[in-house]
Design a protein around this motif. Structure first.
Motif, PDB file in Angstrom:
ATOM      1  N   ALA A  47       0.836  -1.210   0.000  1.00  0.00           N
ATOM      2  CA  ALA A  47       0.000   0.000   0.000  1.00  0.00           C
ATOM      3  C   ALA A  47       0.868   1.257   0.000  1.00  0.00           C
ATOM      4  O   ALA A  47       0.611   2.212  -0.749  1.00  0.00           O
ATOM      5  CB  ALA A  47      -0.924  -0.013   1.215  1.00  0.00           C
ATOM      6  N   ILE A  48       1.923   1.256   0.820  1.00  0.00           N
ATOM      7  CA  ILE A  48       2.790   2.437   0.899  1.00  0.00           C
ATOM      8  C   ILE A  48       3.611   2.601  -0.374  1.00  0.00           C
ATOM      9  O   ILE A  48       3.872   3.722  -0.824  1.00  0.00           O
ATOM     10  CB  ILE A  48       3.713   2.339   2.131  1.00  0.00           C
ATOM     11  N   ILE A  49       4.042   1.486  -0.980  1.00  0.00           N
ATOM     12  CA  ILE A  49       4.794   1.562  -2.233  1.00  0.00           C
ATOM     13  C   ILE A  49       3.962   2.257  -3.307  1.00  0.00           C
ATOM     14  O   ILE A  49       4.452   3.099  -4.052  1.00  0.00           O
ATOM     15  CB  ILE A  49       5.218   0.152  -2.704  1.00  0.00           C
ATOM     16  N   LYS A  50       2.682   1.889  -3.377  1.00  0.00           N
ATOM     17  CA  LYS A  50       1.795   2.495  -4.371  1.00  0.00           C
ATOM     18  C   LYS A  50       1.611   3.985  -4.124  1.00  0.00           C
ATOM     19  O   LYS A  50       1.501   4.785  -5.057  1.00  0.00           O
ATOM     20  CB  LYS A  50       0.432   1.786  -4.344  1.00  0.00           C
ATOM     21  N   LEU A  51       1.590   4.384  -2.859  1.00  0.00           N
ATOM     22  CA  LEU A  51       1.438   5.802  -2.520  1.00  0.00           C
ATOM     23  C   LEU A  51       2.741   6.576  -2.737  1.00  0.00           C
ATOM     24  O   LEU A  51       2.728   7.772  -3.032  1.00  0.00           O
ATOM     25  CB  LEU A  51       0.994   5.950  -1.059  1.00  0.00           C
ATOM     26  N   ASP A  52       3.863   5.887  -2.605  1.00  0.00           N
ATOM     27  CA  ASP A  52       5.167   6.537  -2.651  1.00  0.00           C
ATOM     28  C   ASP A  52       5.648   6.832  -4.076  1.00  0.00           C
ATOM     29  O   ASP A  52       6.253   7.871  -4.328  1.00  0.00           O
ATOM     30  CB  ASP A  52       6.200   5.663  -1.933  1.00  0.00           C
ATOM     31  N   SER A  53       5.395   5.917  -5.004  1.00  0.00           N
ATOM     32  CA  SER A  53       5.895   6.103  -6.370  1.00  0.00           C
ATOM     33  C   SER A  53       5.110   5.253  -7.351  1.00  0.00           C
ATOM     34  O   SER A  53       4.474   4.271  -6.962  1.00  0.00           O
ATOM     35  CB  SER A  53       7.385   5.734  -6.448  1.00  0.00           C
ATOM     36  N   ARG A  54       5.178   5.644  -8.615  1.00  0.00           N
ATOM     37  CA  ARG A  54       4.500   4.881  -9.650  1.00  0.00           C
ATOM     38  C   ARG A  54       5.277   3.604  -9.970  1.00  0.00           C
ATOM     39  O   ARG A  54       6.504   3.589  -9.895  1.00  0.00           O
ATOM     40  CB  ARG A  54       4.355   5.713 -10.925  1.00  0.00           C
ATOM     41  N   GLY A  55       4.557   2.546 -10.331  1.00  0.00           N
ATOM     42  CA  GLY A  55       5.214   1.300 -10.695  1.00  0.00           C
ATOM     43  C   GLY A  55       4.649   0.115  -9.935  1.00  0.00           C
ATOM     44  O   GLY A  55       3.802   0.284  -9.045  1.00  0.00           O
ATOM     45  N   PRO A  56       5.121  -1.077 -10.255  1.00  0.00           N
ATOM     46  CA  PRO A  56       4.620  -2.291  -9.595  1.00  0.00           C
ATOM     47  C   PRO A  56       5.090  -2.395  -8.151  1.00  0.00           C
ATOM     48  O   PRO A  56       6.068  -1.756  -7.748  1.00  0.00           O
ATOM     49  CB  PRO A  56       5.206  -3.418 -10.447  1.00  0.00           C
ATOM     50  N   VAL A  57       4.389  -3.195  -7.385  1.00  0.00           N
ATOM     51  CA  VAL A  57       4.760  -3.424  -5.982  1.00  0.00           C
ATOM     52  C   VAL A  57       5.983  -4.324  -5.908  1.00  0.00           C
ATOM     53  O   VAL A  57       6.925  -4.063  -5.155  1.00  0.00           O
ATOM     54  CB  VAL A  57       3.590  -4.064  -5.208  1.00  0.00           C
ATOM     55  N   PHE A  58       5.985  -5.394  -6.703  1.00  0.00           N
ATOM     56  CA  PHE A  58       7.074  -6.363  -6.671  1.00  0.00           C
ATOM     57  C   PHE A  58       8.040  -6.135  -7.827  1.00  0.00           C
ATOM     58  O   PHE A  58       7.682  -5.583  -8.874  1.00  0.00           O
ATOM     59  CB  PHE A  58       6.524  -7.792  -6.729  1.00  0.00           C
ATOM     60  N   TYR A  59       9.264  -6.583  -7.606  1.00  0.00           N
ATOM     61  CA  TYR A  59      10.318  -6.435  -8.603  1.00  0.00           C
ATOM     62  C   TYR A  59      10.999  -7.789  -8.771  1.00  0.00           C
ATOM     63  O   TYR A  59      11.449  -8.383  -7.790  1.00  0.00           O
ATOM     64  CB  TYR A  59      11.323  -5.388  -8.128  1.00  0.00           C
ATOM     65  N   THR A  60      11.031  -8.286  -9.990  1.00  0.00           N
ATOM     66  CA  THR A  60      11.696  -9.568 -10.241  1.00  0.00           C
ATOM     67  C   THR A  60      12.931  -9.332 -11.098  1.00  0.00           C
ATOM     68  O   THR A  60      12.967  -8.416 -11.933  1.00  0.00           O
ATOM     69  CB  THR A  60      10.760 -10.562 -10.950  1.00  0.00           C
ATOM     70  N   GLN A  61      13.915 -10.185 -10.894  1.00  0.00           N
ATOM     71  CA  GLN A  61      15.183 -10.022 -11.601  1.00  0.00           C
ATOM     72  C   GLN A  61      15.889 -11.373 -11.677  1.00  0.00           C
ATOM     73  O   GLN A  61      15.812 -12.174 -10.742  1.00  0.00           O
ATOM     74  CB  GLN A  61      16.059  -9.012 -10.851  1.00  0.00           C
ATOM     75  N   THR A  62      16.568 -11.627 -12.780  1.00  0.00           N
ATOM     76  CA  THR A  62      17.301 -12.886 -12.935  1.00  0.00           C
ATOM     77  C   THR A  62      18.554 -12.868 -12.075  1.00  0.00           C
ATOM     78  O   THR A  62      19.340 -11.923 -12.139  1.00  0.00           O
ATOM     79  CB  THR A  62      17.690 -13.113 -14.405  1.00  0.00           C
ATOM     80  N   ARG A  63      18.714 -13.889 -11.276  1.00  0.00           N
ATOM     81  CA  ARG A  63      19.911 -14.056 -10.457  1.00  0.00           C
ATOM     82  C   ARG A  63      20.501 -15.444 -10.719  1.00  0.00           C
ATOM     83  O   ARG A  63      19.826 -16.325 -11.264  1.00  0.00           O
ATOM     84  CB  ARG A  63      19.569 -13.919  -8.973  1.00  0.00           C
ATOM     85  N   VAL A  64      21.745 -15.638 -10.322  1.00  0.00           N
ATOM     86  CA  VAL A  64      22.444 -16.904 -10.540  1.00  0.00           C
ATOM     87  C   VAL A  64      22.491 -17.692  -9.238  1.00  0.00           C
ATOM     88  O   VAL A  64      22.923 -17.168  -8.208  1.00  0.00           O
ATOM     89  CB  VAL A  64      23.873 -16.669 -11.067  1.00  0.00           C
ATOM     90  N   GLY A  65      22.023 -18.949  -9.297  1.00  0.00           N
ATOM     91  CA  GLY A  65      21.995 -19.803  -8.117  1.00  0.00           C
ATOM     92  C   GLY A  65      23.131 -20.806  -8.105  1.00  0.00           C
ATOM     93  O   GLY A  65      24.185 -20.602  -8.710  1.00  0.00           O
ATOM     94  N   ILE A  66      22.885 -21.921  -7.453  1.00  0.00           N
ATOM     95  CA  ILE A  66      23.907 -22.944  -7.263  1.00  0.00           C
ATOM     96  C   ILE A  66      24.351 -23.533  -8.596  1.00  0.00           C
ATOM     97  O   ILE A  66      23.569 -23.707  -9.527  1.00  0.00           O
ATOM     98  CB  ILE A  66      23.370 -24.071  -6.338  1.00  0.00           C
TER      99      ILE A  66
END
Length: 240
Positions: A47-66
């Motif tokens: 809720a606060i993210i939406k009030l604070d700035s435009r854009g999605p709540v969640f952020y996904t990104q490719t990372r490297v695992g094991i």
């Protein structure tokens, strides 16, 4: 000898297998508990993210695992023409298993559209007002409990990095690829002692902590790191 293969009858291998099972069990239980205990944050932070700035709540990104392919497991070598492992199952060499990490968004939308992948720094203008607080308290990483539950990450381990950084740093930092021998973690020794990366020197220090953690791994050490993580959350140590 006919019932149990000799390779898994060795005490060291049996202990390693038991440790993996116990660690995975704790990851599942711990991530479920974390998701439940953080229920209020699932409502308040979006809720606060939406009030604070435009854009999605969640952020996904490719990372490297094991990295599970450190050795060629084929019994018989294949010719270069016949060896299609890379083409069939991994067109790009990530040096580890790629996965999508999920976090609460702390930067403006399309923060790297012009700059490309770069490290976050202190006073980074791309970080939102709320994002500064979320990063300082590590609350932005709460959604990663789902990555742990899925099995891409562990509760404790090296910090997962982006493919471009992994490829670059593996050529600049000695033994960097060694940190890919285990699953990345929601928290870890390097995270609580060294904070976020901001330079090659900090990466060198992070790798030192990561390899130290891997060599001296134990459930007790994992517990101590999780306790230190609580301190980091309340003090904001190492945030940027």
């Amino acid at each position: 000898i006919f019932v149990v293969p000799s390779s898994i009858s060795r005490p060291a291998l049996v202990r390693a297998m038991i440790n993996r099972i116990v660690k995975r069990t704790l990851d599942i239980v711990g991530s479920l508990v974390g998701i439940i205990l953080c229920t209020p944050f699932w409502v308040i932070i979006p809720a606060i993210i939406k009030l604070d700035s435009r854009g999605p709540v969640f952020y996904t990104q490719t990372r490297v695992g094991i990295n599970r392919r450190r050795k060629n497991r084929r019994c018989f070598p294949l010719s270069q023409r016949e060896d299609r492992r890379g083409d069939d199952r991994r067109g790009v060499n990530y040096m580890g298993k790629p996965f999508q990490v999920i976090k609460f968004r702390t930067m403006v939308q399309d923060a790297e559209k012009l700059s490309g992948p770069v490290w976050a720094t202190k006073g980074d203008p791309r970080i939102t007002a709320l994002g500064k607080f979320l990063r300082k308290t590590r609350l932005d990483e709460i959604p990663q409990f789902f990555n742990v539950l899925k099995g891409d990450m562990s509760l404790v381990g090296p910090r997962p990095e982006r493919p471009s950084f992994v490829r670059e740093l593996s050529t600049k930092v000695p033994n960097y690829s060694g940190r890919l021998d285990v699953k990345p973690g929601l928290t870890g020794l390097a995270q609580v002692e060294n904070g976020y990366d901001c330079s090659i020197d900090s990466v060198n220090e992070k790798v030192r902590f990561d390899l130290l953690y891997i060599r001296n791994w134990s459930l007790w050490n994992d517990f101590k790191i999780m306790v230190k993580t609580v301190v980091v959350v309340f003090t904001g140590k190492g945030a940027c």
